[in-house]
Design an enzyme around this catalytic site. Structure first.
Site, PDB file in Angstrom:
ATOM      1  CG  HIS A 167      -1.939  -0.969   1.360  1.00 46.78           C
ATOM      2  ND1 HIS A 167      -2.070  -1.833   2.427  1.00 46.78           N
ATOM      3  CD2 HIS A 167      -2.976  -1.247   0.522  1.00 46.78           C
ATOM      4  CE1 HIS A 167      -3.134  -2.603   2.240  1.00 46.78           C
ATOM      5  NE2 HIS A 167      -3.695  -2.271   1.097  1.00 46.78           N
ATOM      6  CB  CYS A 254      -3.198  -1.895   8.854  1.00 48.29           C
ATOM      7  SG  CYS A 254      -1.618  -1.719   8.088  1.00 48.29           S
TER       8      CYS A 254
HETATM    9  C1  CIR Z   1      -3.334  -7.832   3.445  1.00 52.48           C
HETATM   10  O1  CIR Z   1      -2.463  -8.302   2.696  1.00 52.48           O
HETATM   11  O2  CIR Z   1      -4.362  -7.332   3.008  1.00 52.48           O
HETATM   12  C2  CIR Z   1      -3.116  -7.892   4.932  1.00 52.48           C
HETATM   13  N1  CIR Z   1      -2.441  -9.106   5.279  1.00 52.48           N
HETATM   14  C3  CIR Z   1      -2.340  -6.703   5.415  1.00 52.48           C
HETATM   15  C4  CIR Z   1      -3.087  -5.398   5.259  1.00 52.48           C
HETATM   16  C5  CIR Z   1      -2.334  -4.244   5.806  1.00 52.48           C
HETATM   17  N2  CIR Z   1      -3.137  -3.070   5.753  1.00 52.48           N
HETATM   18  C6  CIR Z   1      -2.682  -1.855   5.569  1.00 52.48           C
HETATM   19  O3  CIR Z   1      -1.497  -1.660   5.315  1.00 52.48           O
HETATM   20  N3  CIR Z   1      -3.555  -0.853   5.581  1.00 52.48           N
END
Ligand code: CIR
Length: 259
Positions: A167, A254
């Site tokens: 991201h 997150c």
């Molecule tokens: C994913 O790959 O979607 C999750 N394991 C990690 C998401 C992390 N979220 C973020 O950076 N906003």
């Protein structure tokens, strides 16, 4: 930073947490430890004065503790996203009533658009919208239109050429006062010229995901050079253990929606 947060929405890791998406080679997370680290994170936000809305764990969605991806919230409004990973699409169903209660309604990203909140970096002057692995251009443009209706300027930032970047906020975080923390691989992005940058050492790149919450910057524990750099700039920092979230490609931003 002009935005003072008073509320946060969080969701603890579910028993299925280790089945989430990851590119990490650090091994499976310890779910009980992840729950404990999450609780310390929630306590830190509460300690900074935020009222916490705790959502129940959602075992059907292993990545659902990363609530930031299911919505974009501004001081006055919310946009329900359409997450870019198929296994995460359903996370928005339980987020919708929560946004409704908190904001009295919400906009939503519609197909074929996809948006993950982790790609959205709000600053005092502009909202940066990363288009890459999870957020597509159609989703980015829908979000930009919603933000324009709210009177917020935005800029779409193409992060597809940055290999391995999940991201936009995996690599940058707004620190307030026109200043941005930047992982080395994002240095040189044209959208960053308007900011003063704090560039992380390559071995500390993970710590680029941090969150300014009112007068404090929450940072991942174990990244001393970044902590010292923030200290020198006069920031109050609070370090939190993030090992079990790093194993699932997650970071501090997150784990909450802050507004
Ligand atoms: C994913 O790959 O979607 C999750 N394991 C990690 C998401 C992390 N979220 C973020 O950076 N906003």
């Amino acid at each position: 930073m002009s935005t003072r947060f008073t509320r946060a929405i969080v969701r603890p890791p579910a028993p299925s947490y280790a089945a989430g998406i990851t590119t990490s080679t650090e091994g499976a997370p310890d779910v009980a430890l992840a729950v404990a680290q999450h609780e310390a994170y929630v306590q830190a936000l509460a300690g900074l004065g935020l009222a916490i809305t705790r959502l129940p764990a959602e075992d059907a969605y292993p990545d659902s503790t990363f609530v930031e991806d299911a919505a974009v919230v501004t001081p006055t409004a919310a946009i329900l996203t359409r997450p870019g990973a198929a296994s995460r699409e359903g996370e928005v169903a339980s987020m919708a009533p929560v946004l409704d209660a908190a904001f009295g309604g919400f906009a939503r990203i519609e197909a074929p658009g996809t948006v993950d909140g982790g790609d959205i970096c709000e600053t005092d002057s502009v909202v940066l919208i990363g288009v890459g692995a999870r957020t597509n251009r159609a989703g980015g443009e829908q979000l930009a239109a919603h933000l324009a209706r709210l009177g917020l300027a935005s800029e779409i930032v193409d992060i597809t050429p940055i290999a391995g970047l999940l991201h936009l906020k995996t690599g940058i975080s707004y620190l307030g006062e026109g200043r941005m923390a930047v992982a080395p691989e994002l240095v040189g992005l044209p959208c960053l010229t308007r900011f003063e940058t704090v560039v992380l050492a390559p071995e500390e790149a993970y710590a680029a995901n941090c969150i300014r919450v009112n007068d404090t910057v929450l940072i991942a524990a174990g990244y001393p050079r970044f902590a010292e750099a923030l200290d020198r700039l006069g920031y109050r920092t609070l370090a939190l253990k993030m090992s079990e979230f790093r194993k699932m490609d997650g970071g501090l931003s997150c784990l909450s929606l802050r507004f």
